[in-house]
Design a protein around this motif. Structure first.
Motif, short mmCIF file in Angstrom:
data_model
loop_
_atom_site.label_atom_id
_atom_site.label_comp_id
_atom_site.label_asym_id
_atom_site.label_seq_id
_atom_site.Cartn_x
_atom_site.Cartn_y
_atom_site.Cartn_z
N LEU A 18 66.65 33.60 16.46
CA LEU A 18 67.70 33.11 17.35
C LEU A 18 67.45 31.66 17.77
N ILE A 19 66.20 31.37 18.12
CA ILE A 19 65.84 30.00 18.53
C ILE A 19 66.03 29.04 17.36
N SER A 20 65.63 29.47 16.16
CA SER A 20 65.79 28.62 14.97
C SER A 20 67.26 28.34 14.69
N PHE A 21 68.09 29.38 14.86
CA PHE A 21 69.52 29.22 14.62
C PHE A 21 70.13 28.25 15.63
N CYS A 22 69.76 28.41 16.89
CA CYS A 22 70.28 27.52 17.94
C CYS A 22 69.84 26.08 17.70
N PHE A 23 68.60 25.91 17.26
CA PHE A 23 68.09 24.57 16.98
C PHE A 23 68.85 23.94 15.81
N LEU A 24 69.14 24.75 14.79
CA LEU A 24 69.88 24.26 13.63
C LEU A 24 71.28 23.83 14.03
N VAL A 25 71.95 24.66 14.84
CA VAL A 25 73.30 24.33 15.30
C VAL A 25 73.29 23.05 16.12
N TYR A 26 72.31 22.94 17.02
CA TYR A 26 72.18 21.75 17.87
C TYR A 26 71.95 20.50 17.02
N THR A 27 71.08 20.63 16.01
CA THR A 27 70.79 19.50 15.13
C THR A 27 72.03 19.05 14.37
N LEU A 28 72.80 20.02 13.88
CA LEU A 28 74.02 19.68 13.14
C LEU A 28 75.04 19.00 14.04
N ILE A 29 75.13 19.47 15.29
CA ILE A 29 76.07 18.86 16.23
C ILE A 29 75.68 17.41 16.51
N ILE A 30 74.39 17.20 16.78
CA ILE A 30 73.91 15.85 17.07
C ILE A 30 74.08 14.95 15.85
N LYS A 31 73.74 15.50 14.67
CA LYS A 31 73.83 14.72 13.44
C LYS A 31 75.25 14.28 13.15
N ASN A 32 76.22 15.14 13.47
CA ASN A 32 77.61 14.84 13.19
C ASN A 32 78.35 14.26 14.39
N SER A 33 77.59 13.76 15.35
CA SER A 33 78.18 13.13 16.52
C SER A 33 77.89 11.64 16.52
N LEU A 34 78.84 10.88 17.02
CA LEU A 34 78.69 9.43 17.10
C LEU A 34 79.16 8.95 18.46
N THR A 35 78.69 7.78 18.83
CA THR A 35 79.19 7.11 20.02
C THR A 35 79.98 5.89 19.57
N THR A 36 81.20 5.75 20.02
CA THR A 36 82.05 4.65 19.56
C THR A 36 81.44 3.30 19.94
N PRO A 37 81.35 2.36 18.98
CA PRO A 37 80.66 1.09 19.22
C PRO A 37 81.51 0.02 19.88
N THR A 38 82.84 0.26 19.99
CA THR A 38 83.71 -0.77 20.55
C THR A 38 84.94 -0.12 21.18
N ASN A 39 85.71 -0.91 21.91
CA ASN A 39 86.92 -0.41 22.56
C ASN A 39 88.11 -0.39 21.61
N ASN A 40 89.14 0.32 22.03
CA ASN A 40 90.46 0.31 21.37
C ASN A 40 90.41 0.76 19.91
N ILE A 41 89.65 1.81 19.63
CA ILE A 41 89.64 2.40 18.29
C ILE A 41 90.80 3.39 18.21
N ASN A 42 91.69 3.16 17.27
CA ASN A 42 92.88 4.00 17.16
C ASN A 42 92.56 5.37 16.56
N VAL A 43 93.10 6.40 17.19
CA VAL A 43 93.05 7.76 16.66
C VAL A 43 94.42 8.06 16.08
N ARG A 44 94.45 8.43 14.80
CA ARG A 44 95.73 8.64 14.12
C ARG A 44 95.96 10.12 13.81
N THR A 45 97.20 10.42 13.47
CA THR A 45 97.56 11.81 13.19
C THR A 45 97.14 12.25 11.79
N GLY A 46 96.75 11.30 10.94
CA GLY A 46 96.32 11.61 9.58
C GLY A 46 95.37 10.55 9.05
#
Length: 282
Positions: A18-46
């Motif tokens: 269970l701990i290994s699974f939670c750690f794996l999920v946490y790692t994947l979330i962090i790995k696939n997460s980013l912090t936007t480097p600048t303002n006014n980045i457009n989010v589009r519908t496609g």
């Protein structure tokens, strides 16, 4: 009294899994997460610039990448989803600061081209022709210094606005310059050239330095201004957009089409870039 033996071994194994699974999920979330480097980045519908803008992201906002399609990320942010250009949220590679023109990589962007003719002169001459001529003149000057020059187009082909900006990011360009010519609603009603920037932190200094070298051109210098143009807005590198005259003003067009004017502009831009890099801190 008899006590049944508790299955401690099984419980421990289950906890470890269970701990290994939670750690794996946490790692994947962090790995696939980013912090936007600048303002006014457009989010589009496609996943394309043709899709409408549904939202904008602020600098430092946390986003989770769900999937990728070509150069676009489908993201989750807060309780929403949408698409953003990958080159706007990927952090640029860190490198040494360029202080010599001979060590620099410059992306030159002749505006329009292909299916996009740009603005027209009073005689129906097309803007795309002269932006390419001007960019090639600047390329020639820069190569005399040993500069690595990348052109967004070398002929009359269509290049998307997003691809132009992305080329600068992908090549870790030290500067990006887009060439254009202005047009007024009424012919012969405006004159002069303008230097535009979008991001104050990365581009204002470059804009002021280059513009300061335009001291002896035969047209009016309209100065440095903020401009909301995609090729400099969706660009993480130091970026300028130059409107070097009004194509539908006869006085300006006589200069725009002349080799002498194009060369003077090229020389001044080269001098401005040279001064800009010399003044950067190591």
């Amino acid at each position: 009294m008899n006590y049944k033996k508790l299955p401690w071994r099984g419980i421990i194994v289950s906890l470890i899994l269970l701990i290994s699974f939670c750690f794996l999920v946490y790692t994947l979330i962090i790995k696939n997460s980013l912090t936007t480097p600048t303002n006014n980045i457009n989010v589009r519908t496609g996943p394309n610039l043709s899709y409408s803008v549904k939202d904008t992201l602020k600098k430092g906002q946390r986003i989770h990448i769900m999937t990728k399609k070509e150069n676009w990320y489908k993201i989750r942010y807060q309780d929403n989803t949408g698409w953003v250009a990958s080159w706007l949220v990927n952090k640029p590679k860190k490198g040494t600061i360029t202080t010599k023109l001979s060590e620099a990589t410059i992306v030159l962007d002749p505006g329009h081209g292909g299916s996009d003719s740009g603005a027209l002169s009073q005689g129906n001459q097309e803007e795309r022709t002269y932006t390419l001529q001007q960019a090639k003149m600047v390329e020639k000057q820069l190569k005399r210094y040993g500069t690595n020059v990348i052109m967004t187009r070398k002929g009359n082909q269509t290049v998307s606005l997003g691809d132009r900006a992305e080329l600068a990011t992908d090549n870790h360009a030290d500067a990006f310059i887009s060439f254009h010519y202005d047009s007024s609603p009424i012919a012969d009603s405006a004159t002069g050239f303008t230097t535009y920037y979008y991001h104050t932190s990365t581009s204002l200094r470059l804009a002021k330095t280059v513009n300061s070298e335009f001291s002896d051109l035969p047209l009016t210098n309209r100065g440095v201004k903020f401009g909301n143009f995609l090729v400099i807005r969706d660009n993480l590198r130091p970026a300028l957009l130059l409107e070097m005259g009004y194509i539908n003003t006869k006085k300006d067009f006589s200069q725009i089409k002349s080799t002498r004017y194009q060369k003077r502009v090229a020389v001044d831009i080269t001098k401005g870039l040279n001064a800009y890099f010399k003044n950067l801190k190591k």
